[in-house]
Motif scaffolding. Structure first.
Motif, PDB file in Angstrom:
ATOM      1  N   LYS A  36      -5.624 -14.647   3.866  1.00 28.80           N
ATOM      2  CA  LYS A  36      -6.594 -13.950   2.897  1.00 28.80           C
ATOM      3  C   LYS A  36      -7.611 -14.951   2.345  1.00 28.80           C
ATOM      4  O   LYS A  36      -8.796 -14.453   2.303  1.00 28.80           O
TER       5      LYS A  36
ATOM      6  N   TYR B  21      -0.446 -13.386   6.318  1.00 27.76           N
ATOM      7  CA  TYR B  21      -1.401 -12.712   5.195  1.00 27.76           C
ATOM      8  C   TYR B  21      -1.880 -13.723   4.099  1.00 27.76           C
ATOM      9  O   TYR B  21      -2.834 -13.975   3.913  1.00 27.76           O
TER      10      TYR B  21
ATOM     11  N   SER C 110       0.747  -1.122  -0.112  1.00 28.89           N
ATOM     12  CA  SER C 110      -0.061   0.032  -0.022  1.00 28.89           C
ATOM     13  C   SER C 110       0.785   1.079   0.038  1.00 28.89           C
ATOM     14  O   SER C 110       0.420   2.398  -0.253  1.00 28.89           O
TER      15      SER C 110
ATOM     16  N   ARG D 172       3.361 -10.723   6.125  1.00 19.31           N
ATOM     17  CA  ARG D 172       3.199 -11.327   4.834  1.00 19.31           C
ATOM     18  C   ARG D 172       2.937 -12.770   4.995  1.00 19.31           C
ATOM     19  O   ARG D 172       2.160 -13.179   3.916  1.00 19.31           O
TER      20      ARG D 172
ATOM     21  N   SER E 188      -5.584  -4.939   9.411  1.00 14.55           N
ATOM     22  CA  SER E 188      -5.899  -3.434   8.504  1.00 14.55           C
ATOM     23  C   SER E 188      -5.790  -3.706   7.257  1.00 14.55           C
ATOM     24  O   SER E 188      -6.627  -3.029   6.354  1.00 14.55           O
ATOM     25  N   SER E 189      -5.013  -4.523   6.665  1.00 14.25           N
ATOM     26  CA  SER E 189      -4.814  -4.739   5.344  1.00 14.25           C
ATOM     27  C   SER E 189      -6.311  -5.625   4.681  1.00 14.25           C
ATOM     28  O   SER E 189      -6.643  -5.320   3.631  1.00 14.25           O
TER      29      SER E 189
END
Length: 216
Positions: free
Chosen positions: A100, A96, A80, A93, A122-123
């Motif tokens: 995801k 994530y 971002s 990461r 937050s992502s």
């Protein structure tokens, strides 16, 4: 999933430290020290280090005892464009990528896991409860979906004070500081110590009972 009480979130983390091989775990990862577990309720649990001494040994080598392996205060850009502590972003990461496709309904993290929880929550725009959280981002401007994240930090927990705010680092989301009656160094980082202080009569009224908060 309905909003969860903060004490219930802390208790879930405590249970995973006591017994990570739980029957309610649907999937999990344990890769190069990165651990995360997804439960049938749709909760992503991200444990970290439960002991203060482990923080220096495994996660944040402030004194560069492992040259070439320590991230120190190195900062890198995320997808971002936000500027994150390099070690925390590396950990996040991996979490994530695991989280995801699962689209958890809630994220709970502690210690190094709380660093990842802030970034991943937050992502993905997912309600997140982070205990004993270090500062992860180095920028004054806001990050998308910060309102989904809450941090519970003891003022006597050294981990919550690093990396230094004087260098521009901060937490992601809301931060609730809890000040104990007396100092309890070397034990103040454990999730059990967080549960204890959250239950104190003088602290409890100043914390949200649920996360996400329920409108009055």
């Amino acid at each position: 999933m309905q909003p969860i009480t903060l004490l219930r979130a802390a208790d879930l983390m405590q249970q995973f430290y006591s017994s990570p091989n739980r029957p309610d775990v649907v999937e999990g990862i344990d890769i190069n020290g990165v651990q995360a577990y997804y439960t049938r309720e749709g909760v992503l649990i991200i444990p970290g280090t439960n002991e203060f001494s482990d923080w220096f040994e495994f996660n944040f080598d402030l004194f560069n005892r492992s040259p070439g392996e320590s991230h120190g205060f190195e900062v890198v850009s995320g997808d971002s464009g936000a500027r994150y502590h390099a070690g925390f972003l590396e950990h996040a990461r991996m979490v994530y990528a695991f989280a995801k496709p699962l689209r958890p309904k809630l994220i709970v993290g502690h210690s190094l896991g709380a660093a990842s929880a802030q970034i991943v929550g937050s992502s993905l725009g997912i309600p997140t409860v982070a205990f004993a959280s270090p500062r992860v981002v180095r920028q004054r401007t806001g990050i998308g979906n910060e309102h989904h994240v809450i941090n519970l930090c003891r003022t006597d927990d050294f981990v919550t004070q690093v990396p230094p705010g004087l260098l521009g680092f901060r937490h992601i989301g809301k931060v609730y500081w809890m000040n104990p009656d007396g100092l309890n160094f070397y034990e103040d980082h454990r999730i059990a110590e967080y549960i204890d202080i959250m239950c104190e009569a003088r602290i409890k009224p100043h914390l949200p009972e649920f996360w996400p908060e329920i409108a009055a």
